[in-house]
Motif scaffolding. Sequence first.
Motif, mmCIF file in Angstrom:
data_model
loop_
_atom_site.group_PDB
_atom_site.id
_atom_site.type_symbol
_atom_site.label_atom_id
_atom_site.label_comp_id
_atom_site.label_asym_id
_atom_site.label_seq_id
_atom_site.Cartn_x
_atom_site.Cartn_y
_atom_site.Cartn_z
ATOM 1 N N ALA A 1 21.094 7.772 -38.521
ATOM 2 C CA ALA A 1 19.822 8.270 -38.011
ATOM 3 C C ALA A 1 19.495 7.468 -36.764
ATOM 4 O O ALA A 1 20.032 6.369 -36.556
ATOM 5 N N SER A 2 18.621 8.004 -35.949
ATOM 6 C CA SER A 2 18.241 7.276 -34.737
ATOM 7 C C SER A 2 17.369 6.075 -35.095
ATOM 8 O O SER A 2 16.721 6.032 -36.150
ATOM 9 N N ALA A 3 17.357 5.097 -34.185
ATOM 10 C CA ALA A 3 16.492 3.922 -34.394
ATOM 11 C C ALA A 3 15.036 4.347 -34.506
ATOM 12 O O ALA A 3 14.265 3.795 -35.312
ATOM 13 N N ASP A 4 14.633 5.339 -33.726
ATOM 14 C CA ASP A 4 13.245 5.820 -33.780
ATOM 15 C C ASP A 4 12.944 6.454 -35.136
ATOM 16 O O ASP A 4 11.868 6.244 -35.707
ATOM 17 N N TYR A 5 13.889 7.212 -35.679
ATOM 18 C CA TYR A 5 13.693 7.812 -37.000
ATOM 19 C C TYR A 5 13.493 6.729 -38.051
ATOM 20 O O TYR A 5 12.602 6.832 -38.910
ATOM 21 N N VAL A 6 14.312 5.685 -37.997
ATOM 22 C CA VAL A 6 14.218 4.608 -38.989
ATOM 23 C C VAL A 6 12.878 3.892 -38.872
ATOM 24 O O VAL A 6 12.257 3.513 -39.879
ATOM 25 N N ARG A 7 12.388 3.695 -37.652
ATOM 26 C CA ARG A 7 11.075 3.058 -37.490
ATOM 27 C C ARG A 7 9.970 3.901 -38.129
ATOM 28 O O ARG A 7 9.029 3.367 -38.726
ATOM 29 N N ARG A 8 10.083 5.217 -38.018
ATOM 30 C CA ARG A 8 9.032 6.096 -38.534
ATOM 31 C C ARG A 8 9.144 6.344 -40.036
ATOM 32 O O ARG A 8 8.137 6.490 -40.731
ATOM 33 N N HIS A 9 10.378 6.418 -40.546
ATOM 34 C CA HIS A 9 10.564 6.821 -41.945
ATOM 35 C C HIS A 9 11.113 5.713 -42.835
ATOM 36 O O HIS A 9 11.151 5.877 -44.060
ATOM 37 N N ALA B 1 16.718 15.777 -42.987
ATOM 38 C CA ALA B 1 18.066 15.914 -42.444
ATOM 39 C C ALA B 1 18.046 16.854 -41.243
ATOM 40 O O ALA B 1 17.189 17.741 -41.137
ATOM 41 N N VAL B 2 18.983 16.609 -40.336
ATOM 42 C CA VAL B 2 19.351 17.664 -39.388
ATOM 43 C C VAL B 2 20.345 18.538 -40.144
ATOM 44 O O VAL B 2 21.454 18.105 -40.451
ATOM 45 N N ASN B 3 19.941 19.730 -40.487
ATOM 46 C CA ASN B 3 20.797 20.558 -41.341
ATOM 47 C C ASN B 3 21.934 21.179 -40.536
ATOM 48 O O ASN B 3 21.730 21.680 -39.431
ATOM 49 N N TRP B 4 23.115 21.100 -41.140
ATOM 50 C CA TRP B 4 24.330 21.651 -40.520
ATOM 51 C C TRP B 4 24.700 22.941 -41.228
ATOM 52 O O TRP B 4 24.899 22.962 -42.449
ATOM 53 N N ALA B 5 24.809 24.032 -40.454
ATOM 54 C CA ALA B 5 25.250 25.314 -40.997
ATOM 55 C C ALA B 5 26.682 25.559 -40.560
ATOM 56 O O ALA B 5 27.009 25.462 -39.371
ATOM 57 N N SER B 6 27.558 25.861 -41.505
ATOM 58 C CA SER B 6 28.961 26.117 -41.187
ATOM 59 C C SER B 6 29.085 27.265 -40.211
ATOM 60 O O SER B 6 28.515 28.337 -40.435
ATOM 61 N N PRO B 7 29.822 27.083 -39.096
ATOM 62 C CA PRO B 7 30.020 28.193 -38.147
ATOM 63 C C PRO B 7 30.756 29.371 -38.762
ATOM 64 O O PRO B 7 30.644 30.492 -38.278
ATOM 65 N N THR B 8 31.511 29.117 -39.845
ATOM 66 C CA THR B 8 32.287 30.179 -40.482
ATOM 67 C C THR B 8 31.490 30.921 -41.539
ATOM 68 O O THR B 8 31.401 32.142 -41.539
ATOM 69 N N THR B 9 30.866 30.163 -42.472
ATOM 70 C CA THR B 9 30.156 30.785 -43.592
ATOM 71 C C THR B 9 28.658 30.914 -43.339
ATOM 72 O O THR B 9 27.980 31.653 -44.050
ATOM 73 N N HIS B 10 28.138 30.143 -42.359
ATOM 74 C CA HIS B 10 26.705 30.104 -42.036
ATOM 75 C C HIS B 10 25.881 29.491 -43.168
ATOM 76 O O HIS B 10 24.645 29.583 -43.149
ATOM 77 N N ALA C 1 17.645 12.515 -31.189
ATOM 78 C CA ALA C 1 16.239 12.760 -30.866
ATOM 79 C C ALA C 1 15.300 12.384 -32.002
ATOM 80 O O ALA C 1 14.082 12.536 -31.858
ATOM 81 N N GLY C 2 15.863 11.899 -33.119
ATOM 82 C CA GLY C 2 15.021 11.453 -34.224
ATOM 83 C C GLY C 2 14.568 12.555 -35.154
ATOM 84 O O GLY C 2 13.600 12.373 -35.908
ATOM 85 N N LEU C 3 15.266 13.701 -35.164
ATOM 86 C CA LEU C 3 14.841 14.829 -35.981
ATOM 87 C C LEU C 3 15.356 14.778 -37.407
ATOM 88 O O LEU C 3 14.985 15.624 -38.220
ATOM 89 N N GLY C 4 16.194 13.802 -37.735
ATOM 90 C CA GLY C 4 16.655 13.692 -39.104
ATOM 91 C C GLY C 4 17.963 12.936 -39.224
ATOM 92 O O GLY C 4 18.553 12.476 -38.237
ATOM 93 N N ILE C 5 18.410 12.818 -40.467
ATOM 94 C CA ILE C 5 19.648 12.120 -40.822
ATOM 95 C C ILE C 5 20.817 13.093 -40.696
ATOM 96 O O ILE C 5 20.679 14.282 -40.994
#
Length: 299
Positions: free
Chosen positions: A167-175, A190-199, A235-239
């Motif tokens: 996670a970003s340093a800024d995220y850790v400071r906030r959370h 989390a920054v959610n990851w969607a599979s490019p194949t299965t979505h 950008a600090g939007l999640g893990i």
Amino acid sequence: MDRLDAMRLFKRIVELASFTAAADDLNLPRATVTHTIKRLEARLGTQLLQRTTRRVRTSRDGEAYYRHCVRLLADVDAVEADFRQAAVQPRGRLRVDLPTQLARLWVIPALPAFFARYPLLELDIGTGDHFVDLLREGVDCVLRVGNLSDSGLVGRRVGALEQATVASADYVRRHGMPRNLADLQDGHYAVNWASPTTHRVEPLEFMVGRKLREVSLPGRITVSGVEAYRGCCEAGLGIAQFPRYHLTDALASGQLRDILPSTPPPSLPITVLYPPHRQMPARLRVFVDWLVEVMGKQL
């Protein structure tokens, strides 16, 4: 006797002006020679050779057929010679597709040595993490990271990538910095990851001893591209979770922080995929072997 062999026999009879001399030259029984020419003339519907007691001559059609045989057999011999030479010194063009970061950091820097070793090969390289239909798109091989579904392709494992949760340093400071998986599920994103194949949105994964634990966290954003995934994390939007080689500079500078390093994500397999071949082209074989060699030096 197949058609090419019959053409070679006919050509030799014309050159030696004799059935017997051609049979001796090709180490064939005289009866086989006679039978083959009769079948050839029957298939073509014309007399090719005029036989006398002293010599054999071509008919008008036979002369025309002889010229075609000379040209066609020369082309066949040239093609076969090219392939025999290619087996010794591979030549030609390969179309390959590579993950962007692996290509930039590891594969492309090693290409000068590859071309020095195989000076007659050319590469057409595409980069990305999207699905590639090798047969439809005419791609010879792809290098892919992660667990793969059964695609009917041949896969050769070339290594595995260690992963990290960050996670970003800024995220850790906030959370705050989570101390264990229970902490992680209490107020973290989390920054959610969607599979490019299965979505399908993939959960975060952690190895607790030898057991795999999956954790799904809420997230304000979902992405399916590697650069966007990292950008959102920075950008600090999640893990997020990445192969560790992606993160060396960011971790060293403190821009990103290592989360729960004692329970890391499982390693990601790296596989080179290519269509099944009854006889694998030499140019593809040497490139796959070289990829295995290059990746082995890095991992």
